[in-house]
Design a protein around this motif. Structure first.
Motif, PDB file in Angstrom:
ATOM      1  N   CYS A   1       0.881  -1.168   0.000  1.00 31.21           N
ATOM      2  CA  CYS A   1       0.000   0.000   0.000  1.00 31.21           C
ATOM      3  C   CYS A   1       0.917   1.215   0.000  1.00 31.21           C
ATOM      4  O   CYS A   1       1.507   1.557   1.035  1.00 31.21           O
ATOM      5  CB  CYS A   1      -0.921   0.008   1.222  1.00 31.21           C
ATOM      6  SG  CYS A   1      -2.059   1.410   1.270  1.00 31.21           S
ATOM      7  N   CYS A   2       1.047   1.848  -1.169  1.00 32.37           N
ATOM      8  CA  CYS A   2       2.067   2.893  -1.335  1.00 32.37           C
ATOM      9  C   CYS A   2       1.536   4.244  -0.867  1.00 32.37           C
ATOM     10  O   CYS A   2       0.818   4.933  -1.584  1.00 32.37           O
ATOM     11  CB  CYS A   2       2.514   2.968  -2.785  1.00 32.37           C
ATOM     12  SG  CYS A   2       3.883   4.125  -3.027  1.00 32.37           S
ATOM     13  N   LYS A   3       1.913   4.617   0.324  1.00 28.55           N
ATOM     14  CA  LYS A   3       1.402   5.849   0.918  1.00 28.55           C
ATOM     15  C   LYS A   3       1.849   7.110   0.170  1.00 28.55           C
ATOM     16  O   LYS A   3       1.028   8.016  -0.035  1.00 28.55           O
ATOM     17  CB  LYS A   3       1.772   5.892   2.403  1.00 28.55           C
ATOM     18  CG  LYS A   3       1.143   4.732   3.177  1.00 28.55           C
ATOM     19  CD  LYS A   3       1.503   4.718   4.642  1.00 28.55           C
ATOM     20  CE  LYS A   3       0.895   3.490   5.309  1.00 28.55           C
ATOM     21  NZ  LYS A   3       1.135   3.457   6.758  1.00 28.55           N
TER      22      LYS A   3
ATOM     23  N   ASP B   1       5.616   4.574   6.873  1.00 25.09           N
ATOM     24  CA  ASP B   1       5.146   5.952   6.765  1.00 25.09           C
ATOM     25  C   ASP B   1       6.239   6.915   6.309  1.00 25.09           C
ATOM     26  O   ASP B   1       5.951   8.089   6.035  1.00 25.09           O
ATOM     27  CB  ASP B   1       4.613   6.441   8.126  1.00 25.09           C
ATOM     28  CG  ASP B   1       3.561   5.516   8.692  1.00 25.09           C
ATOM     29  OD1 ASP B   1       2.541   5.307   8.012  1.00 25.09           O
ATOM     30  OD2 ASP B   1       3.759   4.991   9.813  1.00 25.09           O
ATOM     31  N   LEU B   2       7.470   6.429   6.210  1.00 19.45           N
ATOM     32  CA  LEU B   2       8.604   7.337   6.028  1.00 19.45           C
ATOM     33  C   LEU B   2       8.579   8.070   4.694  1.00 19.45           C
ATOM     34  O   LEU B   2       8.803   9.286   4.646  1.00 19.45           O
ATOM     35  CB  LEU B   2       9.916   6.563   6.186  1.00 19.45           C
ATOM     36  CG  LEU B   2      11.208   7.370   6.008  1.00 19.45           C
ATOM     37  CD1 LEU B   2      11.247   8.544   6.976  1.00 19.45           C
ATOM     38  CD2 LEU B   2      12.422   6.468   6.201  1.00 19.45           C
ATOM     39  N   GLN B   3       8.316   7.359   3.598  1.00 17.51           N
ATOM     40  CA  GLN B   3       8.377   8.007   2.290  1.00 17.51           C
ATOM     41  C   GLN B   3       7.281   9.060   2.135  1.00 17.51           C
ATOM     42  O   GLN B   3       7.502  10.132   1.568  1.00 17.51           O
ATOM     43  CB  GLN B   3       8.288   6.955   1.176  1.00 17.51           C
ATOM     44  CG  GLN B   3       9.438   5.962   1.170  1.00 17.51           C
ATOM     45  CD  GLN B   3      10.810   6.608   1.149  1.00 17.51           C
ATOM     46  OE1 GLN B   3      11.042   7.573   0.408  1.00 17.51           O
ATOM     47  NE2 GLN B   3      11.718   6.113   1.966  1.00 17.51           N
ATOM     48  N   ALA B   4       6.090   8.768   2.663  1.00 19.73           N
ATOM     49  CA  ALA B   4       5.017   9.776   2.634  1.00 19.73           C
ATOM     50  C   ALA B   4       5.382  10.966   3.509  1.00 19.73           C
ATOM     51  O   ALA B   4       5.116  12.118   3.150  1.00 19.73           O
ATOM     52  CB  ALA B   4       3.704   9.153   3.099  1.00 19.73           C
ATOM     53  N   ALA B   5       6.002  10.697   4.654  1.00 29.37           N
ATOM     54  CA  ALA B   5       6.400  11.777   5.559  1.00 29.37           C
ATOM     55  C   ALA B   5       7.391  12.720   4.882  1.00 29.37           C
ATOM     56  O   ALA B   5       7.346  13.939   5.092  1.00 29.37           O
ATOM     57  CB  ALA B   5       7.004  11.188   6.831  1.00 29.37           C
ATOM     58  N   LYS B   6       8.260  12.182   4.054  1.00 25.14           N
ATOM     59  CA  LYS B   6       9.265  13.009   3.375  1.00 25.14           C
ATOM     60  C   LYS B   6       8.631  14.030   2.430  1.00 25.14           C
ATOM     61  O   LYS B   6       9.212  15.091   2.190  1.00 25.14           O
ATOM     62  CB  LYS B   6      10.230  12.109   2.592  1.00 25.14           C
ATOM     63  CG  LYS B   6      11.202  11.320   3.451  1.00 25.14           C
ATOM     64  CD  LYS B   6      12.096  10.453   2.579  1.00 25.14           C
ATOM     65  CE  LYS B   6      13.087   9.626   3.388  1.00 25.14           C
ATOM     66  NZ  LYS B   6      13.918   8.754   2.513  1.00 25.14           N
ATOM     67  N   GLN B   7       7.465  13.709   1.876  1.00 24.14           N
ATOM     68  CA  GLN B   7       6.855  14.646   0.925  1.00 24.14           C
ATOM     69  C   GLN B   7       5.682  15.412   1.520  1.00 24.14           C
ATOM     70  O   GLN B   7       5.086  16.258   0.849  1.00 24.14           O
ATOM     71  CB  GLN B   7       6.429  13.902  -0.344  1.00 24.14           C
ATOM     72  CG  GLN B   7       5.296  12.920  -0.171  1.00 24.14           C
ATOM     73  CD  GLN B   7       5.039  12.139  -1.463  1.00 24.14           C
ATOM     74  OE1 GLN B   7       5.946  11.511  -2.012  1.00 24.14           O
ATOM     75  NE2 GLN B   7       3.818  12.182  -1.959  1.00 24.14           N
TER      76      GLN B   7
END
Length: 219
Positions: free
Chosen positions: A148-150, A172-178
């Motif tokens: 599930c690609c956040k 959650d990290l990649q979504a948090a970065k953007q």
């Protein structure tokens, strides 16, 4: 916050809305010992989340569906203040989206009473072993095999919005970065500090409400 942008909150499920990680709880209760090595490979980023979670559930027979569902509905604990938080977002017309690496057979019944949009994975029980399908897989901008690609979901529906990610883990990290702002705990909090992402920490959703008030997050 930028008052020209309406806020949209993307909230994780396992370890965020719920106190514990429900997939880990299922594996500890039902899976053979091999699941531990898969978990270690995922945490060390030697194995993608999609491949790891898929392998987790291929260890389990489909005949366990009812028993697993009953186990999670009995075992899962919703984090303090979540119901009040949902009411707060609805009262202030703030869009709240649940984005979960969990499975529909336990995420949907646990959140049914809150009436929220939910993005999660789907478990299929029509084979001998459980098979996972990925309706929200990575878009062309992501090659991490998130499951599930956040970040892909955030790109798809969060464009032009003031985006807030609430979460706790590596998923959650990649979504948090953007995101424009992050409300974090545990592993994600450490990463926000390391990467100097704009963030605040929380333990309960009462604290999340206060953070939104302090940042004057309103529609």
């Amino acid at each position: 916050m930028n008052e020209k942008k309406r806020p949209m909150i993307f909230c994780d499920f396992d370890g965020t809305i719920t106190v514990n990680d429900n997939i880990v709880a299922i594996m500890k209760r039902f899976a053979p010992p091999e699941w531990e090595a898969i978990k270690d490979d995922v945490l060390a980023q030697r194995l993608s989340i999609q491949k790891g979670v898929g392998q987790f559930f291929r260890l389990l027979p489909s005949s366990l569906k009812e028993e697993m569902t009953e186990f999670i509905l009995d075992d899962a604990k919703i984090r303090d203040g979540f119901g009040t938080f949902v009411e707060y977002t609805k009262k202030h017309d703030i869009d709240l989206i649940v984005v979960s690496g969990g499975m529909d057979f336990f995420v949907n019944p646990l959140l049914k009473s809150y009436q929220l949009p939910i993005y999660c994975n789907q478990a299929k029980f029509n084979e001998e072993k459980i098979r996972v399908e990925w309706p929200h897989a990575c878009d062309c901008h992501c090659t991490n095999e998130c499951g599930c690609c956040k970040p892909s979901i955030l790109r798809k529906i969060g464009e032009g919005r003031f985006t807030i990610v609430i979460g706790d883990s590596i998923t959650d990290l990649q979504a948090a970065k953007q995101a424009d702002f992050v409300i974090a705990r545990d592993f994600l909090l450490e990463k926000c500090q390391d990467l100097e992402l704009p963030h605040a920490s929380f333990q309960t959703f009462h604290e999340v409400i206060q953070i939104l008030k302090d940042k004057e997050v309103t529609a």
